[in-house]
Design an enzyme around this catalytic site. Sequence first.
Site, PDB file in Angstrom:
ATOM      1  N   ARG A   1      -1.306  -8.366  13.412  1.00 52.45           N
ATOM      2  CA  ARG A   1      -1.821  -7.402  12.432  1.00 52.45           C
ATOM      3  C   ARG A   1      -2.605  -8.103  11.321  1.00 52.45           C
ATOM      4  O   ARG A   1      -3.634  -7.612  10.865  1.00 52.45           O
ATOM      5  CB  ARG A   1      -0.670  -6.592  11.834  1.00 52.45           C
ATOM      6  CG  ARG A   1      -0.166  -5.499  12.787  1.00 52.45           C
ATOM      7  CD  ARG A   1       1.269  -5.115  12.517  1.00 52.45           C
ATOM      8  NE  ARG A   1       1.485  -4.493  11.224  1.00 52.45           N
ATOM      9  CZ  ARG A   1       2.660  -4.472  10.601  1.00 52.45           C
ATOM     10  NH1 ARG A   1       3.713  -5.052  11.140  1.00 52.45           N
ATOM     11  NH2 ARG A   1       2.779  -3.876   9.442  1.00 52.45           N
TER      12      ARG A   1
ATOM     13  N   ARG B   1      11.163  -5.959   5.767  1.00 48.66           N
ATOM     14  CA  ARG B   1      10.972  -4.582   5.318  1.00 48.66           C
ATOM     15  C   ARG B   1      11.891  -3.608   6.057  1.00 48.66           C
ATOM     16  O   ARG B   1      12.084  -3.708   7.257  1.00 48.66           O
ATOM     17  CB  ARG B   1       9.517  -4.182   5.531  1.00 48.66           C
ATOM     18  CG  ARG B   1       9.218  -2.718   5.233  1.00 48.66           C
ATOM     19  CD  ARG B   1       7.772  -2.498   5.010  1.00 48.66           C
ATOM     20  NE  ARG B   1       6.998  -2.521   6.245  1.00 48.66           N
ATOM     21  CZ  ARG B   1       5.690  -2.264   6.290  1.00 48.66           C
ATOM     22  NH1 ARG B   1       5.030  -2.019   5.179  1.00 48.66           N
ATOM     23  NH2 ARG B   1       5.060  -2.303   7.437  1.00 48.66           N
TER      24      ARG B   1
ATOM     25  N   ARG C   1      10.681  -1.081  11.254  1.00 47.17           N
ATOM     26  CA  ARG C   1       9.580  -0.697  12.127  1.00 47.17           C
ATOM     27  C   ARG C   1       9.472  -1.671  13.289  1.00 47.17           C
ATOM     28  O   ARG C   1       9.641  -2.862  13.122  1.00 47.17           O
ATOM     29  CB  ARG C   1       8.258  -0.684  11.337  1.00 47.17           C
ATOM     30  CG  ARG C   1       7.955   0.651  10.706  1.00 47.17           C
ATOM     31  CD  ARG C   1       6.793   0.575   9.766  1.00 47.17           C
ATOM     32  NE  ARG C   1       5.598  -0.050  10.339  1.00 47.17           N
ATOM     33  CZ  ARG C   1       4.426  -0.099   9.710  1.00 47.17           C
ATOM     34  NH1 ARG C   1       4.290   0.429   8.511  1.00 47.17           N
ATOM     35  NH2 ARG C   1       3.386  -0.689  10.276  1.00 47.17           N
TER      36      ARG C   1
ATOM     37  N   LYS D   1       0.822  -1.215   0.000  1.00 43.84           N
ATOM     38  CA  LYS D   1       0.000   0.000   0.000  1.00 43.84           C
ATOM     39  C   LYS D   1       0.857   1.266   0.000  1.00 43.84           C
ATOM     40  O   LYS D   1       0.581   2.186  -0.754  1.00 43.84           O
ATOM     41  CB  LYS D   1      -0.916   0.048   1.235  1.00 43.84           C
ATOM     42  CG  LYS D   1      -2.020  -0.971   1.241  1.00 43.84           C
ATOM     43  CD  LYS D   1      -3.084  -0.624   2.278  1.00 43.84           C
ATOM     44  CE  LYS D   1      -2.549  -0.617   3.711  1.00 43.84           C
ATOM     45  NZ  LYS D   1      -2.143  -1.947   4.213  1.00 43.84           N
TER      46      LYS D   1
ATOM     47  N   ARG E   1     -10.296   1.139   8.888  1.00 39.63           N
ATOM     48  CA  ARG E   1      -9.750  -0.167   9.209  1.00 39.63           C
ATOM     49  C   ARG E   1     -10.822  -1.136   9.692  1.00 39.63           C
ATOM     50  O   ARG E   1     -10.552  -2.297   9.919  1.00 39.63           O
ATOM     51  CB  ARG E   1      -8.765  -0.041  10.365  1.00 39.63           C
ATOM     52  CG  ARG E   1      -7.306   0.223  10.039  1.00 39.63           C
ATOM     53  CD  ARG E   1      -6.617  -0.913   9.425  1.00 39.63           C
ATOM     54  NE  ARG E   1      -5.276  -1.145   9.905  1.00 39.63           N
ATOM     55  CZ  ARG E   1      -4.197  -0.438   9.569  1.00 39.63           C
ATOM     56  NH1 ARG E   1      -4.303   0.601   8.808  1.00 39.63           N
ATOM     57  NH2 ARG E   1      -3.020  -0.778  10.030  1.00 39.63           N
TER      58      ARG E   1
HETATM   59  P1  ADP Z   1       0.263  -1.833   8.291  1.00 35.00           P
HETATM   60  O1  ADP Z   1       1.597  -2.099   7.714  1.00 35.00           O
HETATM   61  O2  ADP Z   1      -0.104  -2.807   9.377  1.00 35.00           O
HETATM   62  O3  ADP Z   1      -0.822  -1.635   7.257  1.00 35.00           O
HETATM   63  P2  ADP Z   1       0.047   0.981   9.271  1.00 35.00           P
HETATM   64  O4  ADP Z   1       1.270   1.772   9.135  1.00 35.00           O
HETATM   65  O5  ADP Z   1      -1.129   1.297   8.407  1.00 35.00           O
HETATM   66  O6  ADP Z   1       0.488  -0.533   9.142  1.00 35.00           O
HETATM   67  O7  ADP Z   1      -0.472   1.019  10.798  1.00 35.00           O
HETATM   68  C1  ADP Z   1       0.386   0.729  11.874  1.00 35.00           C
HETATM   69  C2  ADP Z   1      -0.420   0.653  13.153  1.00 35.00           C
HETATM   70  O8  ADP Z   1      -1.061   1.905  13.407  1.00 35.00           O
HETATM   71  C3  ADP Z   1      -1.570  -0.351  13.130  1.00 35.00           C
HETATM   72  O9  ADP Z   1      -1.139  -1.650  13.466  1.00 35.00           O
HETATM   73  C4  ADP Z   1      -2.511   0.241  14.193  1.00 35.00           C
HETATM   74  O10 ADP Z   1      -2.056  -0.046  15.493  1.00 35.00           O
HETATM   75  C5  ADP Z   1      -2.362   1.730  13.959  1.00 35.00           C
HETATM   76  N1  ADP Z   1      -3.364   2.218  12.987  1.00 35.00           N
HETATM   77  C6  ADP Z   1      -3.144   2.700  11.737  1.00 35.00           C
HETATM   78  N2  ADP Z   1      -4.287   3.054  11.129  1.00 35.00           N
HETATM   79  C7  ADP Z   1      -5.279   2.803  12.021  1.00 35.00           C
HETATM   80  C8  ADP Z   1      -6.703   2.934  12.000  1.00 35.00           C
HETATM   81  N3  ADP Z   1      -7.349   3.393  10.913  1.00 35.00           N
HETATM   82  N4  ADP Z   1      -7.388   2.573  13.117  1.00 35.00           N
HETATM   83  C9  ADP Z   1      -6.767   2.121  14.214  1.00 35.00           C
HETATM   84  N5  ADP Z   1      -5.441   1.941  14.303  1.00 35.00           N
HETATM   85  C10 ADP Z   1      -4.690   2.271  13.221  1.00 35.00           C
END
Ligand code: ADP
Length: 210
Positions: free
Chosen positions: A164, A122, A153, A13, A88
Amino acid sequence: MKLILLGAPGAGKGTQATKIADRYGIVHISTGDIFRANIKAGTKIGLLAKSYTERGELVPDEVTVDIVKDRLTWDDCKNGYLLDGFPRNLFQAKELDTFAEIDGVVNINIDHKLLMDRLCGRRVCRECGESYHVSTLNGRTTCERCGGELYQRKDDNPETVDARLAVYNEQTAPLIDYYTEKGIILNFTGSEAPADVLFEEIKTVLDRLK
Ligand code: ADP
Ligand code: ZN
C-alpha cells in the site's frame, strides 16, 4: 465545502475525516469503507474488490470512479462532502474534475517511519469506524465511542502495508503536485502528537475557507 483528504495510509486520514465532517456538517465519503462494506455484504463490487484490497493494490479505476460519481449525486452531498481515499491516482483525479468542483485538498504529510507501526498496530471499530492503536488499549476490545467491537483490518499486515505504501508513493503522491498547481492544496504535517493537535491546525485553515 467540497474537500479531498490526501495522505499516506496510516497518516490519520480516517480520524481527521470524522472530525472535519462533524464540524462542517459535510458527508464523509471513504472509498475504502465503501469497498469494505461491499466485501462484507458479498456484493458484486465486493467480490471484485476483495482480491485487490487484500493485495494492497488499487481496485480498477472504472469501478471506483463510477461508485464515486454516483455517490456524489445523493442528496446528502448538497451541503458538501469530504472525499477520503479518492482520488488515488492521476486518472481518478482527472475524472473527478469532470463531475465535481473541489474547494480544497487537505494533505497530511507524515514521516514514513511512523506508518508501519501505526498500521500494523491499528484496531478499528466495526460499528463507527473509529481507529485505535493496540499500545493504548490495555487489552480493551471495544470502542470507547460506541461500544462496538474492535478488529484488525485484513490489509493491516506488514506485507500488504508495504504494498500500500508503494502504491501511495508511485500513484497517489503525484496528486500533491497536481493540486498544488491548481492552487487548492492545504498542507499539514502529522506526528505522534494526539489527533486533536492536528485537527486544531486543520480547523484554523478550513474556517477561513468556508
Ligand atoms: P488506506 O489505509 O490504505 O488509506 P483505504 O481504506 O483508503 O486504506 O483503502 C483500502 C483499500 O481499498 C485500498 O488498498 C484499495 O485496494 C481500495 N481502495 C480504496 N480507495 C480506492 C481508490 N480510490 N481507488 C482504487 N482502490 C481503492
Ligand atoms: Zn465505535
